[in-house]
Design a protein around this motif. Structure first.
Motif, PDB file in Angstrom:
ATOM      1  N   GLU A  43      12.451 -24.170   8.376  1.00 16.61           N
ATOM      2  CA  GLU A  43      12.565 -22.831   8.946  1.00 16.61           C
ATOM      3  C   GLU A  43      13.295 -21.885   7.991  1.00 16.61           C
ATOM      4  O   GLU A  43      12.983 -20.696   7.914  1.00 16.61           O
ATOM      5  N   ALA A  44      14.260 -22.431   7.266  1.00 16.33           N
ATOM      6  CA  ALA A  44      14.991 -21.607   6.300  1.00 16.33           C
ATOM      7  C   ALA A  44      14.059 -21.065   5.224  1.00 16.33           C
ATOM      8  O   ALA A  44      14.273 -19.973   4.695  1.00 16.33           O
ATOM      9  N   LEU A  45      13.004 -21.825   4.903  1.00 17.56           N
ATOM     10  CA  LEU A  45      12.017 -21.362   3.928  1.00 17.56           C
ATOM     11  C   LEU A  45      11.046 -20.360   4.544  1.00 17.56           C
ATOM     12  O   LEU A  45      10.665 -19.375   3.914  1.00 17.56           O
ATOM     13  N   ALA A  46      10.649 -20.612   5.788  1.00 18.72           N
ATOM     14  CA  ALA A  46       9.612 -19.794   6.415  1.00 18.72           C
ATOM     15  C   ALA A  46      10.132 -18.461   6.938  1.00 18.72           C
ATOM     16  O   ALA A  46       9.383 -17.482   6.990  1.00 18.72           O
ATOM     17  N   LYS A  47      11.397 -18.410   7.296  1.00 12.54           N
ATOM     18  CA  LYS A  47      11.929 -17.212   7.952  1.00 12.54           C
ATOM     19  C   LYS A  47      11.762 -15.937   7.129  1.00 12.54           C
ATOM     20  O   LYS A  47      11.331 -14.901   7.664  1.00 12.54           O
ATOM     21  N   PRO A  48      12.065 -15.933   5.819  1.00 14.20           N
ATOM     22  CA  PRO A  48      11.874 -14.697   5.040  1.00 14.20           C
ATOM     23  C   PRO A  48      10.430 -14.214   5.043  1.00 14.20           C
ATOM     24  O   PRO A  48      10.172 -13.009   5.084  1.00 14.20           O
ATOM     25  N   LEU A  49       9.469 -15.161   5.001  1.00 10.20           N
ATOM     26  CA  LEU A  49       8.063 -14.773   5.024  1.00 10.20           C
ATOM     27  C   LEU A  49       7.699 -14.151   6.365  1.00 10.20           C
ATOM     28  O   LEU A  49       6.943 -13.174   6.426  1.00 10.20           O
ATOM     29  N   ILE A  50       8.227 -14.718   7.446  1.00  9.31           N
ATOM     30  CA  ILE A  50       7.933 -14.202   8.783  1.00  9.31           C
ATOM     31  C   ILE A  50       8.530 -12.810   8.965  1.00  9.31           C
ATOM     32  O   ILE A  50       7.901 -11.906   9.530  1.00  9.31           O
ATOM     33  N   GLU A  51       9.758 -12.635   8.487  1.00 10.44           N
ATOM     34  CA  GLU A  51      10.406 -11.320   8.595  1.00 10.44           C
ATOM     35  C   GLU A  51       9.638 -10.275   7.798  1.00 10.44           C
ATOM     36  O   GLU A  51       9.494  -9.130   8.225  1.00 10.44           O
ATOM     37  N   GLN A  52       9.118 -10.676   6.638  1.00 14.24           N
ATOM     38  CA  GLN A  52       8.336  -9.763   5.812  1.00 14.24           C
ATOM     39  C   GLN A  52       7.053  -9.354   6.538  1.00 14.24           C
ATOM     40  O   GLN A  52       6.651  -8.189   6.533  1.00 14.24           O
ATOM     41  N   ARG A  53       6.399 -10.334   7.182  1.00 18.81           N
ATOM     42  CA  ARG A  53       5.164 -10.041   7.932  1.00 18.81           C
ATOM     43  C   ARG A  53       5.464  -9.159   9.144  1.00 18.81           C
ATOM     44  O   ARG A  53       4.699  -8.249   9.474  1.00 18.81           O
TER      45      ARG A  53
END
Length: 228
Positions: free
Chosen positions: A155-165
């Motif tokens: 989740e620590a890896l995916a969270k920045p991508l999700i916030e960007q989207r």
């Protein structure tokens, strides 16, 4: 003058044998039992294992078994935690090195570490993916807690991508925990199938297939997994 019970215990505790303290020798025996447990539980299964057989595999007497563990379930738990702690530590090292590589490279490295551990130690795969679910409810709950810890790492890896989207498309409702759980679940089921088939396919082939799933999520979020 005779020693008190406390003094006698302290003296015995500090006793050394061939330059090795009692504490170190106890820890070494415990580790031998864990190694034996991984081999026995991971090959014959938890319910087929006996304390006698575990001790024979470790080259120790039952006296030393009960020095470290009250029963076979306690040893199984120690084996499970040893496997997951080792795996978690290796994956954390990958995360720490992310400054030198992009997200896709880090993901590939992490998956390679994961599948390589099972390729090198198939008994560990059976314990982590199969046997832990057959012992009792306590071990099932431990398995879930462990799964959540790996989800948090991803989740620590995916969270920045999700916030960007989310910034670019506020109408899309994305949950980093759910996405990370889905990715971890897919990898675990892939690993279970691979392990049940004897880990015949090369690690790089399994990683290549797993990366298709991760790339799919990456493309849906930001048009691809950035390399820098």
């Amino acid at each position: 003058m005779s020693l008190t019970k406390t003094e006698t215990a302290v003296k015995a505790e500090g006793r050394r044998y061939r330059g090795v303290s009692n504490e170190v020798r106890t820890a070494e025996r415990r580790m031998k039992l864990i190694e034996a447990g991984i081999k026995i539980f991971g090959s014959s299964g938890y319910h087929a294992a006996t304390v006698k057989g575990l001790c024979q595999e470790a080259g120790l007497t039952e006296r030393y078994f009960y020095e470290s563990f009250p029963n076979a379930e306690a040893l199984f738990t120690a084996c499970y935690l040893h496997i997951t702690d080792t795996l978690r530590g290796r994956l954390q090292q990958v995360l720490l090195g992310m400054g030198d590589e992009g997200l896709e490279e880090a993901t590939t490295t992490g998956l390679t570490v994961f599948f390589t551990q099972f390729k090198e130690q198939p008994e560990a795969a059976r314990i982590l993916l199969v046997e832990v679910l057959t012992v009792n409810r306590h071990l099932e709950e431990l398995s879930l807690r462990t799964l959540y810890s790996f989800v948090e790492m991803l989740e620590a890896l995916a969270k920045p991508l999700i916030e960007q989207r989310a910034k670019g498309d506020p109408d899309v409702h994305l949950d980093s925990t759910l996405l990370a759980s889905g990715l971890v679940g897919s990898v675990l089921y892939m690993a279970a199938r691979w392990a049940l088939e004897g880990c015949r396919q090369p690690v790089e082939h399994v990683v290549e297939n797993a990366m298709l799933i991760f790339r799919g999520v990456g493309f849906s979020l930001v048009g691809g997994m950035p390399r820098g």
